[in-house]
Design a protein around this motif. Structure first.
Motif, short mmCIF file in Angstrom:
data_model
loop_
_atom_site.label_atom_id
_atom_site.label_comp_id
_atom_site.label_asym_id
_atom_site.label_seq_id
_atom_site.Cartn_x
_atom_site.Cartn_y
_atom_site.Cartn_z
N ASP A 1 5.09 9.74 -38.88
CA ASP A 1 4.43 9.12 -37.58
C ASP A 1 3.25 9.83 -37.46
OD1 ASP A 1 6.73 7.39 -37.41
OD2 ASP A 1 7.37 8.41 -35.84
N GLU A 2 2.31 9.14 -36.76
CA GLU A 2 0.96 9.58 -36.42
C GLU A 2 0.23 8.84 -35.38
OE1 GLU A 2 -2.31 10.91 -39.29
OE2 GLU A 2 -2.71 8.71 -38.91
N VAL A 3 -0.48 9.35 -34.48
CA VAL A 3 -1.48 8.92 -33.40
C VAL A 3 -2.76 9.65 -33.39
CG1 VAL A 3 -1.88 8.39 -30.99
CG2 VAL A 3 0.62 8.54 -31.95
N LYS A 4 -3.66 8.67 -33.80
CA LYS A 4 -5.05 9.34 -33.93
C LYS A 4 -5.94 8.55 -32.85
CE LYS A 4 -6.70 9.61 -38.08
NZ LYS A 4 -6.84 9.79 -39.32
N CYS B 1 3.93 4.04 -37.49
CA CYS B 1 5.51 4.42 -37.33
C CYS B 1 6.39 3.41 -37.69
CB CYS B 1 5.79 4.66 -35.66
SG CYS B 1 5.49 2.98 -34.56
N VAL C 1 5.26 5.76 -29.71
CA VAL C 1 5.57 6.40 -30.98
C VAL C 1 7.02 7.28 -30.80
CG1 VAL C 1 5.17 7.76 -32.96
CG2 VAL C 1 3.41 6.15 -32.45
N ASN C 2 7.04 7.91 -30.02
CA ASN C 2 8.06 8.78 -29.78
C ASN C 2 9.43 8.03 -29.44
OD1 ASN C 2 6.67 10.93 -30.13
ND2 ASN C 2 5.89 11.54 -28.28
N SER D 1 1.27 7.81 -27.86
CA SER D 1 2.46 8.73 -28.41
C SER D 1 3.61 8.56 -27.74
CB SER D 1 1.90 10.09 -28.21
OG SER D 1 0.67 10.70 -28.70
N ASN D 2 3.66 8.00 -26.36
CA ASN D 2 4.78 7.56 -25.88
C ASN D 2 5.33 6.58 -26.59
OD1 ASN D 2 4.73 9.31 -23.80
ND2 ASN D 2 3.74 7.96 -22.28
N LEU E 1 -1.95 4.11 -34.90
CA LEU E 1 -0.68 4.71 -34.76
C LEU E 1 0.13 4.23 -35.94
CD1 LEU E 1 1.58 3.56 -32.05
CD2 LEU E 1 -0.17 2.16 -33.25
N ARG F 1 -4.43 8.50 -26.32
CA ARG F 1 -3.48 9.01 -26.94
C ARG F 1 -2.11 9.26 -26.33
NH1 ARG F 1 -6.18 13.72 -28.08
NH2 ARG F 1 -7.15 12.71 -30.30
N GLY F 2 -1.99 9.48 -25.11
CA GLY F 2 -0.95 9.96 -24.38
C GLY F 2 0.20 8.57 -24.58
#
Lengths: 223, 223
Positions: free
Chosen positions: A100-103, A124, A191-192, A188-189, A122, A184-185
């Motif tokens: 997983d990745e967020v950029k 995932c 993806v998480n 990320s949420n 992102l 990004r936040g």
DNA sequence: CGTCACACGTGAGGC
DNA sequence: TGCCTCACGTGTGAC
């Protein structure tokens, strides 16, 4: 073997003058014919190679005035560059990673008008509600979406967005930094959340050969 | 200039014999040194070129056993191919067109194993059921999906698939042709269905500046 | 004058 | 053996 000085090559065409005496005749003329064949065929070979070099000259951007070595150097860098690009657009960039990745990053190129543009990506596992979540998240952010692109492979998905700031200015750099961190936040949420609900972790990566690929759905068994 | 016959090349190493009389001595030595320089410099030139050729051998997929001409031919086709791909993926490929389009073609590059690979793309208005329809259509076809990529912009969407034939062979070209036409047929059906149900033809193209972009949904008002 | 890049003919070695 | 490719040294013409 003192056959030296026995042969003198005239500047006339293919005239062979023999100054010695013995063993004259047939074998010499045969040798000459063989040599002639040889040199002609060698000429053909050179022609073939040079034709290809000419073709290559037409394919590289930089124009005529380069010698062979420079030309080949150009071709080499050209090929390397193109291969890198191809690899990027078919592997690195567009094929979902296995982790997983967020950029989020600022793009250096112009955005046309004053505002800068950004690129967020992102990667995932795919899940059905991913896209609507993404849309909701992006709608809530003060961004102006320019391009959205998603690729899906083997149950993984990679999504790339290009967007500009909505332009309600303050300081440009400050705005950019805040924007990046909020995007990004948000991503990320998502993806998480995805990895939290991840139970269908089947085939996270594939053995590179004959992998079964499902389009936008990793669980359906298909054909 | 009758300097012909004045020079005879011995078979001994670099011995130059002048049969005329005057000006013997030093100038001959100079000439010799010049020749030596020349041949060394030629050797360097050849080395430069051949080094580049060696490098190129490392860059083309096909392995060692090729002569120079074949190698250059390979490089040429490689460069052409990569340039074509680059042009495709940087221009036409990723931005949805404003008119509907279905394209299926054979990719010239190797597919790794024996089977050839193909590229299909379709461009049409976005609608929610598009992706599931696409997935169903592709599952029904004898193809092996390698990559799927969709981009969406301004209510339009462009989808690109790269796939290989499932490999159940018969003649390769025949198979390729049939595959192409069946894929084209399936995609065309989907696109036509889309434009048939198209009533929400708002903003089919956008004035290039400040366009409003919706992500995966052109009709919902969002937020 | 030197220097560079190219084409040529030829010998060596591989099938 | 004959045909191939390659490397070499050299002739030549352009700066």
């Amino acid at each position: 073997m003192p056959i030296a000085q026995s042969l003198v090559l005239d500047n006339e065409k293919e005239k062979l003058v023999k100054t010695s005496e013995k063993k004259s005749g047939i074998s010499e003329v045969k040798k000459m014919m063989a040599l002639k064949k040889h040199s002609e065929s060698e000429k053909r070979r050179r022609e073939r190679i040079n034709d290809h070099l000419i073709t290559l000259r037409g394919l590289v951007p930089s124009n005529e005035k380069m010698d062979k070595a420079m030309l080949l150097a150009e071709v080499i860098s050209q090929v390397k560059q193109l291969q890198k690009n191809a690899a990027q657009s078919s592997e690195g960039l567009n094929i979902p990673l296995e982790f997983d990745e967020v950029k989020v990053e600022k793009l250096e190129g112009y955005a046309g008008n004053g505002s800068s543009s950004f690129r967020a990506s992102l990667c995932c596992d795919y899940r059905p509600d991913l896209f609507s979540e993404l849309r909701r998240a992006l709608d809530d952010l003060p961004v102006h979406l320019v391009k959205a692109e998603t690729s899906t492979l083997g149950g993984r998905t990679k999504n790339v967005f290009v967007f500009t700031s909505s332009g309600e200015g303050k300081n440009e750099n400050t705005e950019a930094r805040e924007l990046i961190s909020s995007v990004r936040g948000a991503l990320s949420n998502i993806v998480n959340k995805a990895s939290a609900s991840a139970k269908h972790t089947q085939e996270l990566y594939f053995p590179r050969k004959r992998q079964r690929v499902s389009y936008f759905d990793s669980s359906s068994s298909s054909s």
